[in-house]
Design a protein around this motif. Structure first.
Motif, PDB file in Angstrom:
ATOM      1  N   LEU A 199       0.817  -1.208   0.000  1.00  0.00           N
ATOM      2  CA  LEU A 199       0.000   0.000   0.000  1.00  0.00           C
ATOM      3  C   LEU A 199       0.858   1.268   0.000  1.00  0.00           C
ATOM      4  CD1 LEU A 199      -2.708   1.417   0.119  1.00  0.00           C
ATOM      5  CD2 LEU A 199      -2.735   1.066   2.611  1.00  0.00           C
ATOM      6  N   ILE A 200       1.960   1.285   0.735  1.00  0.00           N
ATOM      7  CA  ILE A 200       2.813   2.475   0.752  1.00  0.00           C
ATOM      8  C   ILE A 200       3.310   2.775  -0.659  1.00  0.00           C
ATOM      9  CG2 ILE A 200       5.009   3.431   1.566  1.00  0.00           C
ATOM     10  CD1 ILE A 200       4.533   2.014   4.222  1.00  0.00           C
ATOM     11  N   SER A 201       3.735   1.750  -1.384  1.00  0.00           N
ATOM     12  CA  SER A 201       4.199   1.956  -2.756  1.00  0.00           C
ATOM     13  C   SER A 201       3.072   2.451  -3.649  1.00  0.00           C
ATOM     14  CB  SER A 201       4.771   0.646  -3.313  1.00  0.00           C
ATOM     15  OG  SER A 201       5.907   0.231  -2.584  1.00  0.00           O
ATOM     16  N   LEU A 202       1.873   1.902  -3.472  1.00  0.00           N
ATOM     17  CA  LEU A 202       0.726   2.342  -4.269  1.00  0.00           C
ATOM     18  C   LEU A 202       0.385   3.803  -3.981  1.00  0.00           C
ATOM     19  CD1 LEU A 202      -1.609  -0.786  -3.992  1.00  0.00           C
ATOM     20  CD2 LEU A 202      -0.260  -0.071  -5.980  1.00  0.00           C
ATOM     21  N   LEU A 203       0.497   4.205  -2.719  1.00  0.00           N
ATOM     22  CA  LEU A 203       0.219   5.599  -2.372  1.00  0.00           C
ATOM     23  C   LEU A 203       1.274   6.540  -2.954  1.00  0.00           C
ATOM     24  CD1 LEU A 203      -0.898   5.138   1.349  1.00  0.00           C
ATOM     25  CD2 LEU A 203      -2.366   5.739  -0.588  1.00  0.00           C
ATOM     26  N   ILE A 204       2.515   6.092  -2.982  1.00  0.00           N
ATOM     27  CA  ILE A 204       3.582   6.900  -3.585  1.00  0.00           C
ATOM     28  C   ILE A 204       3.299   7.119  -5.068  1.00  0.00           C
ATOM     29  CG2 ILE A 204       6.023   6.866  -4.275  1.00  0.00           C
ATOM     30  CD1 ILE A 204       6.594   5.442  -1.580  1.00  0.00           C
ATOM     31  N   GLU A 205       2.805   6.082  -5.731  1.00  0.00           N
ATOM     32  CA  GLU A 205       2.587   6.138  -7.181  1.00  0.00           C
ATOM     33  C   GLU A 205       1.254   6.774  -7.555  1.00  0.00           C
ATOM     34  OE1 GLU A 205       2.863   2.053  -8.151  1.00  0.00           O
ATOM     35  OE2 GLU A 205       5.023   1.926  -7.729  1.00  0.00           O
ATOM     36  N   ALA A 206       0.324   6.891  -6.599  1.00  0.00           N
ATOM     37  CA  ALA A 206      -1.027   7.369  -6.906  1.00  0.00           C
ATOM     38  C   ALA A 206      -0.991   8.803  -7.437  1.00  0.00           C
ATOM     39  CB  ALA A 206      -1.901   7.301  -5.654  1.00  0.00           C
ATOM     40  N   GLU A 207      -1.765   9.050  -8.477  1.00  0.00           N
ATOM     41  CA  GLU A 207      -1.836  10.392  -9.052  1.00  0.00           C
ATOM     42  C   GLU A 207      -3.232  10.631  -9.599  1.00  0.00           C
ATOM     43  OE1 GLU A 207       0.182  13.115 -12.605  1.00  0.00           O
ATOM     44  OE2 GLU A 207       1.177  11.289 -11.900  1.00  0.00           O
ATOM     45  N   ILE A 208      -3.860  11.717  -9.181  1.00  0.00           N
ATOM     46  CA  ILE A 208      -5.167  12.120  -9.681  1.00  0.00           C
ATOM     47  C   ILE A 208      -5.094  13.598 -10.061  1.00  0.00           C
ATOM     48  CG2 ILE A 208      -7.596  12.493  -9.089  1.00  0.00           C
ATOM     49  CD1 ILE A 208      -6.997   9.571  -9.422  1.00  0.00           C
ATOM     50  N   GLU A 209      -5.491  13.920 -11.267  1.00  0.00           N
ATOM     51  CA  GLU A 209      -5.498  15.310 -11.747  1.00  0.00           C
ATOM     52  C   GLU A 209      -4.121  15.961 -11.566  1.00  0.00           C
ATOM     53  OE1 GLU A 209      -8.752  17.512 -10.040  1.00  0.00           O
ATOM     54  OE2 GLU A 209     -10.095  15.795 -10.173  1.00  0.00           O
ATOM     55  N   GLY A 210      -3.081  15.175 -11.816  1.00  0.00           N
ATOM     56  CA  GLY A 210      -1.721  15.688 -11.699  1.00  0.00           C
ATOM     57  C   GLY A 210      -1.221  15.831 -10.278  1.00  0.00           C
TER      58      GLY A 210
END
Length: 428
Positions: free
Chosen positions: A231-242
């Motif tokens: 989850l930490i890696s997914l949160l690092i990679e998460a991007e919405i509207e730039g």
């Protein structure tokens, strides 16, 4: 590396269990049994009360040590329609009160955000909770953790399903989702649990918050250098509207996962088991459906348990302007408790609301709140409870309450659930 089920079977979590037990013993509010009756009596007089829920049940409000609660008027919304309005009308009932309270230990999180800020932040985090990821966590974390814990006691023919099962499986799930070293689980979970003592023991809470900050900062730095599928890696990679999350935003979100996610799931699963074990005929309905390869009745039971005994009794809002609810004037700047427990037992929505009945026609309970702040982890929480319930019924034939001990009951003022749940079954 040892597989997760085997590691869970052999893990030593006594220190964490003892830590929680001591905290419960030290908290008078954790012993409150008489809760629903006084709330129901107050709701019959008026679904909006100019008092806190603590006052309504005859208990001194433990939060008074925090000035925000001693300096402002407090109102409780305890009817279903009134409580739902408190969640839905975000222009009048703001979540920003959390920035003055729990944010002292969790930092700025989506819990205290409103409007566009909340929408963008929530959408960014939600991208890490897509269905394919949730399915993987269920398969790779929830199932082996539940099986491993049951392995510990399946051969004994008796267990305490709270201390040995429901208190443990959600915290292990959170730690596994975050990709934390398994040896760190006891200290991480103890720190996270201690943060919620900010309302009455700020020294302990602030020390725990600082420890989590240091620990999670290091974990995030490691994942930025070597990302994984946690989850930490997914949160690092998460991007919405730039927009991407900062290190501090990730720390803040991870800090709330255990108290806001794992503890509520532990308590809701405990109350689910209490409801079914106290009504053997309904337990048999679930057992038969599970044996037939279905989870439909189990899922109905989960929803009824959430209605009947939500794990968190209320959530706070603060009024941005003077308003009126059910004919009761509420000034601007007042703290408003949206009482899910009172709302979920409103007889205007549920006939005979104190009865646990998994055959009820469905109606919208508010255990997960409503509106923009509807619980982000709702799908994972339901999956965890479903796996826990169906696996227990599959693994423990003849599961029933231990007749030689006092009948357990749900306890608590802010958080509610049974503290123990002694059972017997056919050893395997």
């Amino acid at each position: 590396m040892t597989d997760l089920r085997t590691w869970i079977r052999e893990a030593d979590d006594r220190a964490y269990s003892e830590h929680l037990a001591k905290a419960e013993e030290a908290s008078p509010r954790a012993q409150v049994a008489e809760f629903h009756r006084p709330i129901a009596e107050a709701r019959a007089r008026c679904p909006v009360q100019p008092h806190s829920q603590s006052t309504l049940v005859g208990f001194e409000d433990y939060r008074k040590a925090m000035s925000v609660f001693s300096e402002r008027p407090v109102f409780a919304l305890i009817g279903h329609g009134e409580t739902k309005r408190g969640f839905m009308d975000t222009e009048v009932f703001s979540s920003s009160i959390h920035n003055e309270t729990i944010a002292q230990v969790w930092g700025e999180t989506l819990l205290g955000m409103d409007g566009e800020q909340h929408r963008k932040y929530r959408n960014t985090i939600a991208s890490a909770f897509r269905k394919s990821v949730l399915d993987r966590w269920e398969r790779d974390a929830v199932v082996p953790i539940v099986e491993g814990l049951i392995d510990r006691f399946a051969g004994r023919g008796r267990a305490d399903l709270i201390g040995e099962f429901t208190l443990l499986f959600p915290v292990y799930v959170v730690a596994e989702m975050l990709g934390l070293p398994r040896a760190d689980v006891p200290k991480f979970t103890s720190w996270a649990a201690d943060t919620i003592t900010i309302f009455f023991d700020p020294r302990t809470a602030l020390a725990a918050s600082a420890a989590l900050q240091t620990y999670l900062d290091a974990a995030i730095s490691e994942r930025r250098a070597a990302p994984g599928d946690d989850l930490i890696s997914l949160l690092i990679e998460a991007e919405i509207e730039g927009q991407r999350l900062t290190n501090q935003e990730i720390v803040n979100f991870c800090r709330i996962l255990l108290p806001a996610g794992a503890e509520t799931t532990a308590r809701s699963t405990g109350s689910l088991l209490l409801g079914l074990l106290s009504h053997p005929e309904q337990l048999e309905m679930v057992r038969a459906d599970v044996a037939a390869g279905s989870t439909e009745v189990a899922e109905r039971a989960i929803e009824e348990a959430l209605r009947w005994e939500p794990p968190l009794t209320s959530v706070n809002r603060i009024t941005t302007q003077e308003t009126e609810v059910a004919g009761v004037p509420i000034p601007a700047g007042a703290i408003v408790e949206c009482n899910m427990s009172g709302a979920n037992r409103d007889p205007a929505v549920w006939p005979d609301p104190d009865r646990f009945d998994i055959t009820r026609p469905s109606a919208q309970h508010l255990a997960f709140a409503a509106g923009p702040h509807h619980c982000l982890g709702v799908h994972l929480a339901r999956a965890e409870s479903r796996v826990a319930l169906t696996t227990l019924l599959r693994r423990l034939p003849g599961l029933r309450l231990d007749p030689d001990v006092p009948r357990p009951e749900a306890l608590g003022l802010g958080f509610r659930s049974p503290r123990t749940l002694p059972v017997i079954f056919e050893a395997s």
